[in-house]
Write a protein that holds these residues in place. Sequence first.
Motif, PDB file in Angstrom:
ATOM      1  N   UNK A 119       0.796  -1.223   0.000  1.00  0.00           N
ATOM      2  CA  UNK A 119       0.000   0.000   0.000  1.00  0.00           C
ATOM      3  C   UNK A 119       0.826   1.270   0.000  1.00  0.00           C
ATOM      4  N   UNK A 120       1.959   1.268   0.696  1.00  0.00           N
ATOM      5  CA  UNK A 120       2.806   2.466   0.743  1.00  0.00           C
ATOM      6  C   UNK A 120       3.349   2.802  -0.638  1.00  0.00           C
ATOM      7  N   UNK A 121       3.760   1.773  -1.378  1.00  0.00           N
ATOM      8  CA  UNK A 121       4.291   1.988  -2.720  1.00  0.00           C
ATOM      9  C   UNK A 121       3.192   2.462  -3.668  1.00  0.00           C
ATOM     10  N   UNK A 122       2.011   1.883  -3.532  1.00  0.00           N
ATOM     11  CA  UNK A 122       0.886   2.294  -4.377  1.00  0.00           C
ATOM     12  C   UNK A 122       0.525   3.750  -4.102  1.00  0.00           C
ATOM     13  N   UNK A 123       0.483   4.105  -2.824  1.00  0.00           N
ATOM     14  CA  UNK A 123       0.160   5.484  -2.451  1.00  0.00           C
ATOM     15  C   UNK A 123       1.194   6.466  -2.976  1.00  0.00           C
ATOM     16  N   UNK A 124       2.463   6.036  -3.023  1.00  0.00           N
ATOM     17  CA  UNK A 124       3.523   6.917  -3.523  1.00  0.00           C
ATOM     18  C   UNK A 124       3.478   7.053  -5.040  1.00  0.00           C
ATOM     19  N   UNK A 125       3.128   5.965  -5.726  1.00  0.00           N
ATOM     20  CA  UNK A 125       3.153   5.965  -7.179  1.00  0.00           C
ATOM     21  C   UNK A 125       1.895   6.575  -7.795  1.00  0.00           C
ATOM     22  N   UNK A 126       0.750   6.447  -7.121  1.00  0.00           N
ATOM     23  CA  UNK A 126      -0.528   6.885  -7.703  1.00  0.00           C
ATOM     24  C   UNK A 126      -0.512   8.332  -8.205  1.00  0.00           C
ATOM     25  N   UNK A 127      -0.060   9.311  -7.396  1.00  0.00           N
ATOM     26  CA  UNK A 127      -0.047  10.684  -7.914  1.00  0.00           C
ATOM     27  C   UNK A 127       0.980  10.910  -9.015  1.00  0.00           C
ATOM     28  N   UNK A 128       2.032  10.097  -9.024  1.00  0.00           N
ATOM     29  CA  UNK A 128       3.076  10.250 -10.034  1.00  0.00           C
ATOM     30  C   UNK A 128       2.542   9.883 -11.419  1.00  0.00           C
TER      31      UNK A 128
END
Length: 310
Positions: A119-128
């Motif tokens: 989830x942390x990686x998804x949250x970081x990548x989503x706005x990118x």
Amino acid sequence: MKNGNLLKAVFWVLLAVCCWPGVSAPIALVAGITFGIAIGNPWSATTSTWSRRLLQASVVGLGFGMNLPELLKTGKDAFLYTAVSISFTMIVGYLLGRSFKIPRRTSTLICFGSAICGGSAIAAMAPVIKAEAEETGVALATVFTLNSIALILFPPLGHLLGMGQRQFGLWSALAIHDTSSVVGAAAAYGGLALAIGTTVKLTRALWIMPSALVAAWFTKSEGKVKVPLFIIGFIAAAAIKTALPQFNQVWNPLNGVAKQSLVVTLFLIGCGLTREVLGRTGVKPLAQGVILWAIVSVTSATAILIGWIS
């Protein structure tokens, strides 16, 4: 109204029970999942926020049980094979996404979450990559479902495969997505497994920033990439414990509190696995996530058991 009050009362009773040291991580997770699916979570948004915060605080507290030189050595050793594991997972995940014709951004988020840190990686990548809320939700639901399954399956599978604690710590850190599930599975296996699993997993999580920055460069995105501060806190806690061993009567209880707070975290995470979350997952994204997870799990276990990763 009465049913709503009863629901909340049951939630608080279960949460209080999970604070008791006699309750283990798998029991807390199963209790949370049962509550979430059978009854429903009355505070889904709130528990999601607090489970993330409590997890980060718990990881910092685990640092008070670590020795900094050993931590740095394990992290250094893990750097290469976490890089290889992440690259392998992203390539296989990309091919699976193409074969299942899953929307590109959804597939990218599932790959990134599987490869690095859930989830942390998804949250970081989503706005990118400018993912929509629904795409992010599907990816989170897919990875979260697999995390819950992994936490229950991995410890008995590790014993079945005859893995030692170091081997299991490595395997859980490389094959399970979220830090919470890695720590929970490793804690159920033993103290050394917990130390190895946490360190290698956090080394893997450090790849969030460079990976997201590369994605931002390719997509010409202006989305911000957040620094995972809890990893810095974990290292700082280990440094303090190593530098001031005379205060172990303080550090040891803090470490014990952190381990039990992880149990509470897993209960909160389990509560988030509701019927609504499962309904949002979808067959194709779940198939991509399951097959990718199975390939990574089998490959990493094989590499560990034959001695390629040690």
